[in-house]
Design a protein around this motif. Structure first.
Motif, mmCIF file in Angstrom:
data_model
loop_
_atom_site.group_PDB
_atom_site.id
_atom_site.type_symbol
_atom_site.label_atom_id
_atom_site.label_comp_id
_atom_site.label_asym_id
_atom_site.label_seq_id
_atom_site.Cartn_x
_atom_site.Cartn_y
_atom_site.Cartn_z
ATOM 1 N N SER A 95 -6.410 2.088 7.390
ATOM 2 C CA SER A 95 -7.252 1.115 6.878
ATOM 3 C C SER A 95 -6.093 0.040 6.442
ATOM 4 O O SER A 95 -6.104 -1.300 6.586
ATOM 5 N N LEU A 96 -5.293 0.288 5.642
ATOM 6 C CA LEU A 96 -4.320 -0.336 5.145
ATOM 7 C C LEU A 96 -3.414 -1.085 6.226
ATOM 8 O O LEU A 96 -3.156 -2.252 6.030
ATOM 9 N N LEU A 97 -3.038 -0.538 7.089
ATOM 10 C CA LEU A 97 -2.247 -1.057 8.405
ATOM 11 C C LEU A 97 -3.025 -2.148 8.999
ATOM 12 O O LEU A 97 -2.526 -2.993 9.253
ATOM 13 N N GLU A 98 -4.505 -1.896 8.889
ATOM 14 C CA GLU A 98 -5.458 -2.766 9.674
ATOM 15 C C GLU A 98 -5.464 -4.167 8.757
ATOM 16 O O GLU A 98 -5.509 -5.298 9.375
ATOM 17 N N VAL A 99 -5.592 -4.108 7.374
ATOM 18 C CA VAL A 99 -5.429 -5.096 6.513
ATOM 19 C C VAL A 99 -3.990 -5.886 6.862
ATOM 20 O O VAL A 99 -4.067 -7.187 6.831
ATOM 21 N N LEU A 100 -2.928 -5.186 6.952
ATOM 22 C CA LEU A 100 -2.044 -5.967 7.051
ATOM 23 C C LEU A 100 -1.546 -6.740 8.203
ATOM 24 O O LEU A 100 -0.996 -7.470 8.301
ATOM 25 N N VAL A 101 -1.994 -5.896 9.234
ATOM 26 C CA VAL A 101 -1.874 -6.437 10.586
ATOM 27 C C VAL A 101 -2.757 -7.706 10.765
ATOM 28 O O VAL A 101 -2.218 -8.986 11.196
ATOM 29 N N GLN A 145 -9.565 -13.806 -0.649
ATOM 30 C CA GLN A 145 -10.995 -13.079 -0.705
ATOM 31 C C GLN A 145 -10.931 -11.865 -0.006
ATOM 32 O O GLN A 145 -11.502 -10.961 -0.352
ATOM 33 N N GLN A 146 -10.262 -11.799 1.336
ATOM 34 C CA GLN A 146 -10.048 -10.805 2.229
ATOM 35 C C GLN A 146 -9.556 -9.818 1.352
ATOM 36 O O GLN A 146 -9.402 -8.697 1.314
ATOM 37 N N LEU A 147 -8.101 -10.014 0.795
ATOM 38 C CA LEU A 147 -7.232 -9.215 -0.026
ATOM 39 C C LEU A 147 -7.871 -8.619 -1.166
ATOM 40 O O LEU A 147 -7.697 -7.109 -1.410
ATOM 41 N N VAL A 148 -8.769 -9.472 -2.068
ATOM 42 C CA VAL A 148 -9.335 -8.452 -3.009
ATOM 43 C C VAL A 148 -10.506 -7.697 -2.613
ATOM 44 O O VAL A 148 -10.766 -6.556 -3.174
ATOM 45 N N ASP A 149 -11.403 -8.137 -1.386
ATOM 46 C CA ASP A 149 -12.346 -7.182 -1.126
ATOM 47 C C ASP A 149 -11.428 -5.819 -0.599
ATOM 48 O O ASP A 149 -12.339 -4.802 -0.870
ATOM 49 N N SER A 150 -10.474 -6.318 0.228
ATOM 50 C CA SER A 150 -9.623 -4.879 0.740
ATOM 51 C C SER A 150 -9.336 -4.044 -0.243
ATOM 52 O O SER A 150 -9.231 -2.916 -0.231
ATOM 53 N N CYS A 151 -8.770 -4.761 -1.473
ATOM 54 C CA CYS A 151 -8.085 -3.796 -2.505
ATOM 55 C C CYS A 151 -9.282 -2.947 -2.892
ATOM 56 O O CYS A 151 -8.996 -1.740 -3.344
ATOM 57 N N VAL A 152 -10.482 -3.520 -3.230
ATOM 58 C CA VAL A 152 -11.596 -2.491 -3.842
ATOM 59 C C VAL A 152 -12.018 -1.405 -2.733
ATOM 60 O O VAL A 152 -11.946 -0.338 -3.187
ATOM 61 N N ALA A 153 -12.035 -1.768 -1.722
ATOM 62 C CA ALA A 153 -12.199 -0.862 -0.514
ATOM 63 C C ALA A 153 -11.168 0.090 -0.372
ATOM 64 O O ALA A 153 -11.475 1.480 -0.226
ATOM 65 N N LEU A 154 -9.830 -0.249 -0.711
ATOM 66 C CA LEU A 154 -8.800 0.832 -0.233
ATOM 67 C C LEU A 154 -8.423 1.629 -1.476
ATOM 68 O O LEU A 154 -7.778 2.885 -1.333
ATOM 69 N N THR A 155 -8.603 1.159 -2.768
ATOM 70 C CA THR A 155 -8.173 1.582 -4.280
ATOM 71 C C THR A 155 -9.339 2.367 -4.867
ATOM 72 O O THR A 155 -8.733 3.370 -5.686
ATOM 73 N N GLY A 156 -10.433 2.003 -4.469
ATOM 74 C CA GLY A 156 -11.452 2.668 -5.366
ATOM 75 C C GLY A 156 -11.742 1.912 -6.498
ATOM 76 O O GLY A 156 -12.396 2.540 -7.442
ATOM 77 N N GLY A 157 -11.091 0.883 -6.874
ATOM 78 C CA GLY A 157 -11.546 0.097 -8.056
ATOM 79 C C GLY A 157 -12.954 -0.577 -8.023
ATOM 80 O O GLY A 157 -13.444 -0.705 -6.980
ATOM 81 N N ALA A 158 -13.427 -0.953 -9.105
ATOM 82 C CA ALA A 158 -14.811 -1.351 -9.225
ATOM 83 C C ALA A 158 -14.772 -2.943 -8.878
ATOM 84 O O ALA A 158 -15.524 -3.356 -8.045
ATOM 85 N N ASP A 159 -13.865 -3.506 -9.418
ATOM 86 C CA ASP A 159 -13.581 -4.892 -9.061
ATOM 87 C C ASP A 159 -11.919 -5.294 -8.974
ATOM 88 O O ASP A 159 -11.241 -4.621 -9.329
#
Length: 240
Positions: A6-12, A29-43
């Motif tokens: 998933s991280l690779l997909e975001v990077l590409v 916005q895409q990066l913060v959305d991906s950050c929550v999805a990939l790290t498990g953070g709440a926001d």
């Protein structure tokens, strides 16, 4: 393997975006959305420094993150000023160093916070802040993922604002923040016109920009100036 893929997909996807005439607010916005999805953070929120050295939001998954980081001294400001990560696994432990931040974060339901620098060579452009709804929300592997996204954000911000001029990069950061300010103005117009909250107004704005191929800041500027009918954006957004 799934998280790595998933991280690779975001990077590409992000690298592909950076090769063209891209929208820095949408990228953020895409990066913060991906950050929550990939790290498990709440926001998560991306903040860059303005000409006064104050952190201002470029993108966030929730308005609570914006008010918390912009208004209260805390880990993100520490990271921005020192260039070093600030990792707080338990928000109660932050009460000694940042008592106001710890109080406000706890009231908003956050129990941990991680601030990572937006680094570009020797410059720190801002901070990516990840907020957890429990203690120790981000183990070390997700933290590395978050730092990778922060580094990518720094490259995107720098590429957006760089011009053939010689002044320090920090002096040009308001270029990116001006785009965000225009988006915020348009959100307010849409919210008032459509009876929406800020999140709903932004969703309509973003959906219309993606559907029509416009930059968020360009679309927002048209709404603010009146050259683009806010009702059209609201009507299309309601059909999503």
């Amino acid at each position: 393997m799934g998280a790595s893929a998933s991280l690779l997909e975001v990077l590409v996807r992000s690298v592909d975006t950076l090769t063209g005439d891209f929208d820095v607010v949408e990228l953020a916005q895409q990066l913060v959305d991906s950050c929550v999805a990939l790290t498990g953070g709440a926001d998560a929120g991306l903040f860059v420094g303005n000409h006064l050295g104050e952190l201002r939001m470029l993108a966030a998954t929730d308005e609570r993150a914006r008010s918390l980081v912009e208004a209260v001294d805390g880990p993100a400001r520490h990271t921005y000023s020192t260039g070093a990560p600030a990792l707080v696994d338990d928000i109660n432990a932050a009460s000694v160093v940042w008592p106001d931040f710890a109080t406000h974060a706890s009231r908003r339901g956050y129990r941990s916070v991680y601030a990572l620098p937006l680094r570009l060579r020797n410059d720190t452009l801002g901070a990516l802040t990840v907020l957890g709804d429990g203690p120790k929300a981000l183990p070390r592997a997700p933290l590395r993922t978050a730092q990778t996204l922060a580094d990518l954000a720094a490259i995107g911000v720098a590429q957006h604002i760089l011009r053939p001029r010689v002044e320090p990069i920090q002096d040009r950061l308001p270029v990116a923040l001006n785009d965000r300010a225009t988006v915020e103005h348009a959100k307010a117009v849409l919210a008032e016109r459509g009876g929406l909250d800020n999140a709903e107004a932004f969703a309509c704005l973003r959906a219309h920009a993606l559907r029509t191929g416009r930059r968020l800041a360009e679309l927002a500027g048209g709404i603010v100036s009146g050259s683009i009918d806010a009702g059209t954006v609201l009507t299309v957004g309601a059909r999503r």
